[in-house]
Design an enzyme around this catalytic site. Structure first.
Site, PDB file in Angstrom:
ATOM      1  N   HIS A   1      25.987 -35.313  73.979  1.00 54.64           N
ATOM      2  CA  HIS A   1      26.314 -34.978  75.368  1.00 54.64           C
ATOM      3  C   HIS A   1      26.636 -33.484  75.398  1.00 54.64           C
ATOM      4  CE1 HIS A   1      27.759 -36.110  79.408  1.00 54.64           C
ATOM      5  NE2 HIS A   1      28.636 -35.139  79.237  1.00 54.64           N
TER       6      HIS A   1
ATOM      7  N   ASP B   1      23.789 -43.917  70.304  1.00 54.38           N
ATOM      8  CA  ASP B   1      23.339 -42.528  70.417  1.00 54.38           C
ATOM      9  C   ASP B   1      22.759 -42.330  71.815  1.00 54.38           C
ATOM     10  OD1 ASP B   1      22.404 -39.975  69.964  1.00 54.38           O
ATOM     11  OD2 ASP B   1      20.822 -40.589  68.575  1.00 54.38           O
TER      12      ASP B   1
ATOM     13  N   GLU C   1      30.103 -36.701  73.040  1.00 55.70           N
ATOM     14  CA  GLU C   1      30.519 -35.330  73.291  1.00 55.70           C
ATOM     15  C   GLU C   1      30.756 -34.632  71.948  1.00 55.70           C
ATOM     16  OE1 GLU C   1      34.160 -34.967  75.643  1.00 55.70           O
ATOM     17  OE2 GLU C   1      32.937 -33.832  77.065  1.00 55.70           O
TER      18      GLU C   1
END
Ligand SMILES: *[C@@H]1O[C@H](CO)[C@@H](O)[C@H](O)[C@H]1NC(C)=O
Length: 150
Positions: free
Chosen positions: A64, A108, A117
């Site tokens: 992310h 994932d 993140e």
């Protein structure tokens, strides 16, 4: 095997354990415990994968992370790239993702920011823990790594 569920906790507590050991608290058992946490992060886990991107043969490819999600310039990049089901166009080598939940589940998936993140608050702990392990290794004070559990 994992005392704390998320990678960010294991990275940071590994660093705290190594700092404690450096200051005379906990000794080799703390260092061995820190090694087990780093081993978990780097592949000794039920997914047999590294949560550090680019390490080993299996690691996350959908962090992310905005820069990682954009195609090469001059191709446009916007919020729609978040939902690209494929791997991120830019490999974010060395970044640690958030990792699994308390039941050791991990996906994932770029939209799942909790697990994917690559925040500074645990990447810093991870880097620092690795530096601590190198420090003890160079001083000849790093115990043998615990055997793989998974
Ligand atoms: C990223 O978004 C741009 C702009 O919408 C789009 O043209 C491109 O195909 C997307 N690429 C990926 C890999 O998602």
């Amino acid at each position: 095997m994992l005392q704390y569920n998320a990678v960010f906790l294991s990275a940071n507590t590994a660093f705290v354990a190594l700092m404690a050991a450096e200051n005379g608290i906990g000794g080799d058992p703390y260092k061995t415990w820190a090694l087990s946490q780093i081993n978990y992060i780097l592949g000794d886990n039920n997914k047999h994968m590294s949560y550090e991107i680019g390490f080993g043969s299996k690691y996350p490819v959908r962090p992310h992370h905005r820069g990682s999600s954009c195609p090469d310039k001059p191709a446009p990049c916007d919020h729609s790239n978040l939902s690209n089901p494929g791997p991120s166009p830019q490999l974010l080598k060395g970044a640690l993702v958030g990792g699994p939940d308390s039941s050791d589940n991990y996906q994932d998936k770029r939209e799942d920011y909790t697990k994917n993140e690559v925040a500074c608050d645990y990447n810093a702990g991870f880097q620092s823990a690795l530096a601590g392990l190198v420090h003890f290794a160079q001083k000849g004070r790093l115990p043998t790594s615990p055997a793989a559990k998974c």
